[in-house]
Design a protein around this motif. Sequence first.
Motif, PDB file in Angstrom:
ATOM      1  N   TRP A   5       9.804 -41.090  -6.921  1.00 23.39           N
ATOM      2  CA  TRP A   5       8.812 -40.289  -6.226  1.00 23.39           C
ATOM      3  C   TRP A   5       7.504 -41.046  -6.111  1.00 23.39           C
ATOM      4  O   TRP A   5       7.173 -41.882  -6.935  1.00 23.39           O
ATOM      5  N   ARG A   6       6.735 -40.689  -5.107  1.00 20.82           N
ATOM      6  CA  ARG A   6       5.376 -41.203  -4.939  1.00 20.82           C
ATOM      7  C   ARG A   6       4.412 -40.199  -5.535  1.00 20.82           C
ATOM      8  O   ARG A   6       4.728 -39.028  -5.680  1.00 20.82           O
ATOM      9  N   ASP A   7       3.204 -40.660  -5.828  1.00 17.71           N
ATOM     10  CA  ASP A   7       2.170 -39.757  -6.326  1.00 17.71           C
ATOM     11  C   ASP A   7       1.932 -38.659  -5.296  1.00 17.71           C
ATOM     12  O   ASP A   7       1.913 -38.922  -4.094  1.00 17.71           O
ATOM     13  N   GLY A   8       1.756 -37.455  -5.766  1.00 15.13           N
ATOM     14  CA  GLY A   8       1.482 -36.360  -4.848  1.00 15.13           C
ATOM     15  C   GLY A   8       1.732 -35.015  -5.484  1.00 15.13           C
ATOM     16  O   GLY A   8       1.748 -34.876  -6.704  1.00 15.13           O
ATOM     17  N   ARG A   9       1.961 -34.042  -4.637  1.00 11.34           N
ATOM     18  CA  ARG A   9       2.192 -32.669  -5.096  1.00 11.34           C
ATOM     19  C   ARG A   9       3.512 -32.158  -4.564  1.00 11.34           C
ATOM     20  O   ARG A   9       4.004 -32.621  -3.546  1.00 11.34           O
ATOM     21  N   GLY A  10       4.047 -31.202  -5.261  1.00 11.37           N
ATOM     22  CA  GLY A  10       5.304 -30.593  -4.862  1.00 11.37           C
ATOM     23  C   GLY A  10       5.485 -29.312  -5.649  1.00 11.37           C
ATOM     24  O   GLY A  10       4.510 -28.668  -6.052  1.00 11.37           O
ATOM     25  N   ALA A  11       6.729 -28.977  -5.891  1.00 11.76           N
ATOM     26  CA  ALA A  11       7.046 -27.781  -6.674  1.00 11.76           C
ATOM     27  C   ALA A  11       8.231 -28.089  -7.578  1.00 11.76           C
ATOM     28  O   ALA A  11       9.120 -28.859  -7.220  1.00 11.76           O
ATOM     29  N   VAL A  23      12.592 -19.963 -10.826  1.00  7.77           N
ATOM     30  CA  VAL A  23      11.137 -19.959 -10.913  1.00  7.77           C
ATOM     31  C   VAL A  23      10.633 -21.182 -10.157  1.00  7.77           C
ATOM     32  O   VAL A  23      11.196 -22.268 -10.284  1.00  7.77           O
ATOM     33  N   ARG A  24       9.569 -20.994  -9.376  1.00  4.84           N
ATOM     34  CA  ARG A  24       8.953 -22.093  -8.629  1.00  4.84           C
ATOM     35  C   ARG A  24       7.534 -22.291  -9.178  1.00  4.84           C
ATOM     36  O   ARG A  24       6.748 -21.352  -9.203  1.00  4.84           O
ATOM     37  N   VAL A  25       7.237 -23.524  -9.598  1.00  4.50           N
ATOM     38  CA  VAL A  25       5.985 -23.839 -10.274  1.00  4.50           C
ATOM     39  C   VAL A  25       5.287 -24.983  -9.538  1.00  4.50           C
ATOM     40  O   VAL A  25       5.951 -25.946  -9.143  1.00  4.50           O
ATOM     41  N   PRO A  26       3.951 -24.913  -9.352  1.00  2.00           N
ATOM     42  CA  PRO A  26       3.231 -26.050  -8.754  1.00  2.00           C
ATOM     43  C   PRO A  26       3.449 -27.302  -9.604  1.00  2.00           C
ATOM     44  O   PRO A  26       3.420 -27.240 -10.832  1.00  2.00           O
ATOM     45  N   LEU A  27       3.655 -28.439  -8.927  1.00  3.08           N
ATOM     46  CA  LEU A  27       3.978 -29.673  -9.627  1.00  3.08           C
ATOM     47  C   LEU A  27       3.139 -30.822  -9.093  1.00  3.08           C
ATOM     48  O   LEU A  27       3.026 -30.999  -7.880  1.00  3.08           O
ATOM     49  N   GLU A  28       2.568 -31.583 -10.005  1.00  2.00           N
ATOM     50  CA  GLU A  28       1.901 -32.833  -9.660  1.00  2.00           C
ATOM     51  C   GLU A  28       2.881 -33.952 -10.000  1.00  2.00           C
ATOM     52  O   GLU A  28       3.474 -33.951 -11.085  1.00  2.00           O
TER      53      GLU A  28
END
Length: 123
Positions: A5-11, A23-28
């Motif tokens: 993965w590259r740096d960024g945001r996802g879930a 469950v869906r959680v904010p992910l860095e």
Amino acid sequence: MGRRWRDGRGALVVEGAAGGGSVRVPLEIAGSYRARTKGLLGREAVDGAILLSPANSVHTFRMRMPIDVAYLDRRLVVIAVRTMRPGRLGLPRLRARHVLEAEAGALAGWGVRVGAQVEVVGG
């Protein structure tokens, strides 16, 4: 399976959470050496979780809070979960390819436990 993965945001999606749902959680996502090295250092809190990849161990030196750590294998199956206080060095997990970090107590609430399958969406 050997995804980088590259740096960024996802879930983060945790299957089989309480009630049999997901469950869906904010992910860095910290995929670069620099982002993995910084991790949660210097933060007072984290919104959701952070995925360090590739990684098979962590430390909590200079951390301001205790954290939950989940070690994931190459298929994103949880192989160990630990709570670490500041100033600790975690032993490397040989089969671990990724490490998930969150505030202490959060992983249990999301259903992240040994054997759980997680999914990374986005990033």
